[in-house]
Design a protein around this motif. Sequence first.
Motif, PDB file in Angstrom:
ATOM      1  N   UNK A 154      76.677  52.548  35.661  1.00  0.00           N
ATOM      2  CA  UNK A 154      77.607  52.292  36.761  1.00  0.00           C
ATOM      3  C   UNK A 154      76.873  51.913  38.042  1.00  0.00           C
ATOM      4  N   UNK A 155      75.740  52.559  38.292  1.00  0.00           N
ATOM      5  CA  UNK A 155      74.984  52.272  39.513  1.00  0.00           C
ATOM      6  C   UNK A 155      74.341  50.892  39.461  1.00  0.00           C
ATOM      7  N   UNK A 156      73.882  50.485  38.281  1.00  0.00           N
ATOM      8  CA  UNK A 156      73.334  49.138  38.149  1.00  0.00           C
ATOM      9  C   UNK A 156      74.411  48.107  38.451  1.00  0.00           C
ATOM     10  N   UNK A 157      75.609  48.330  37.948  1.00  0.00           N
ATOM     11  CA  UNK A 157      76.713  47.406  38.207  1.00  0.00           C
ATOM     12  C   UNK A 157      77.074  47.368  39.687  1.00  0.00           C
ATOM     13  N   UNK A 158      76.846  48.477  40.393  1.00  0.00           N
ATOM     14  CA  UNK A 158      77.184  48.556  41.816  1.00  0.00           C
ATOM     15  C   UNK A 158      76.098  47.992  42.721  1.00  0.00           C
ATOM     16  N   UNK A 159      74.892  47.735  42.182  1.00  0.00           N
ATOM     17  CA  UNK A 159      73.850  47.110  42.994  1.00  0.00           C
ATOM     18  C   UNK A 159      72.493  47.769  42.965  1.00  0.00           C
ATOM     19  N   UNK A 160      72.330  48.861  42.227  1.00  0.00           N
ATOM     20  CA  UNK A 160      71.027  49.514  42.148  1.00  0.00           C
ATOM     21  C   UNK A 160      70.086  48.709  41.261  1.00  0.00           C
ATOM     22  N   UNK A 161      68.795  48.746  41.611  1.00  0.00           N
ATOM     23  CA  UNK A 161      67.770  48.084  40.804  1.00  0.00           C
ATOM     24  C   UNK A 161      66.754  49.071  40.247  1.00  0.00           C
ATOM     25  N   UNK A 162      66.676  50.260  40.843  1.00  0.00           N
ATOM     26  CA  UNK A 162      65.727  51.278  40.410  1.00  0.00           C
ATOM     27  C   UNK A 162      66.433  52.620  40.335  1.00  0.00           C
ATOM     28  N   UNK A 163      65.987  53.466  39.402  1.00  0.00           N
ATOM     29  CA  UNK A 163      66.525  54.817  39.296  1.00  0.00           C
ATOM     30  C   UNK A 163      65.385  55.812  39.381  1.00  0.00           C
TER      31      UNK A 163
ATOM     32  N   UNK B 168      66.379  50.853  50.583  1.00  0.00           N
ATOM     33  CA  UNK B 168      67.244  52.027  50.610  1.00  0.00           C
ATOM     34  C   UNK B 168      67.137  52.852  49.339  1.00  0.00           C
ATOM     35  N   UNK B 169      67.152  54.180  49.518  1.00  0.00           N
ATOM     36  CA  UNK B 169      67.368  55.088  48.389  1.00  0.00           C
ATOM     37  C   UNK B 169      68.567  55.960  48.722  1.00  0.00           C
ATOM     38  N   UNK B 170      69.507  56.022  47.790  1.00  0.00           N
ATOM     39  CA  UNK B 170      70.702  56.845  47.953  1.00  0.00           C
ATOM     40  C   UNK B 170      70.927  57.611  46.659  1.00  0.00           C
ATOM     41  N   UNK B 171      71.783  58.614  46.714  1.00  0.00           N
ATOM     42  CA  UNK B 171      72.119  59.329  45.494  1.00  0.00           C
ATOM     43  C   UNK B 171      72.439  60.782  45.748  1.00  0.00           C
ATOM     44  N   UNK B 172      72.985  61.431  44.728  1.00  0.00           N
ATOM     45  CA  UNK B 172      73.415  62.813  44.844  1.00  0.00           C
ATOM     46  C   UNK B 172      72.249  63.792  44.879  1.00  0.00           C
TER      47      UNK B 172
ATOM     48  N   UNK C 143      75.888  54.009  45.898  1.00  0.00           N
ATOM     49  CA  UNK C 143      75.205  52.724  45.712  1.00  0.00           C
ATOM     50  C   UNK C 143      76.060  51.583  46.241  1.00  0.00           C
ATOM     51  N   UNK C 144      77.358  51.630  45.958  1.00  0.00           N
ATOM     52  CA  UNK C 144      78.248  50.560  46.421  1.00  0.00           C
ATOM     53  C   UNK C 144      78.265  50.470  47.940  1.00  0.00           C
ATOM     54  N   UNK C 145      78.263  51.611  48.615  1.00  0.00           N
ATOM     55  CA  UNK C 145      78.222  51.581  50.081  1.00  0.00           C
ATOM     56  C   UNK C 145      76.906  50.998  50.581  1.00  0.00           C
ATOM     57  N   UNK C 146      75.801  51.382  49.944  1.00  0.00           N
ATOM     58  CA  UNK C 146      74.504  50.830  50.338  1.00  0.00           C
ATOM     59  C   UNK C 146      74.465  49.321  50.106  1.00  0.00           C
TER      60      UNK C 146
END
Length: 275
Positions: A36-45, A222-226, A245-248
């Motif tokens: 889900x995060x990749x679909x929202x725009x994340x490239x790294x986990x 940016x790094x975001x997450x719970x 991620x979507x907000x970022x």
Amino acid sequence: MTGTLITVAPTGAEHAKSDVPNLPVTLEELVAEAVACEAAGAAMIHVHIRGEDAAPTLDPQRLKDTVAALRSETNLVVQLSTGGAVTDPEAHRLRVLDAMPDSASCTMGTVNFGDDVFMNRWEFIVELHRRMRERRIVPEYEIFDLGQLATLRRLLDQHGPPAGGHVHVDLVMGVPGGMPGDASTLVAAAQAIPEGATFSATGVGRTTLPVMLASLSAGGHLRVGMEDTISFARGERVRDNAQLVARAAELASLAQRPPLSADEVRSMIRVAESN
């Protein structure tokens, strides 16, 4: 910089599942969040893992299974935390690298971490750096206080560049005991990173938005997450990591620096093809 690297840190080692029921702690939950995060725009986990009891663990097989599952189901750059929990011994933290992620964290010094102490001795830092280079794992140098940027310079001067040759830094801001999460501190840190390096910034808790906006304005990522915040807005809990991620991604696009793809990030930080 024409694009923005968005890293998601979905779990961390601090929050208890009993307190945060939507925290992804099983492998299935983690992979679903990653997709889900990749679909929202994340490239790294940035990955911490949990055991059967939902407590933080550095179990070698779980780490390897996690890396394999994330690579199978996503194209994300997989970064493992070598920090673990503050109680994890150095030997277990070094063993994380045997899971052969694309990247791993390398914290540049000891810091008070709330009521605890996150210990990172100089000799341990050097050993992490050396082992990552041997395995062609790209380090992300985690900076919790401004003085740790001097330690990074010392490390590079005495022990040479990291795997791939590119220096990427994550400024972890707003941790009680570390540097504050405000614009003036971020600017000071950005001015002190090595020439040619790139940086991301993480705002913990209520510093999330100020740090995100300051980093974008200073040319950072940016790094975001719970792992870093479980509040989306005043009085509103985070629904899931993809929401953050979507907000970022939206803010990055407003800044005319839209999210980078995972492949673009691999090129930027020079992930080895074999990884």
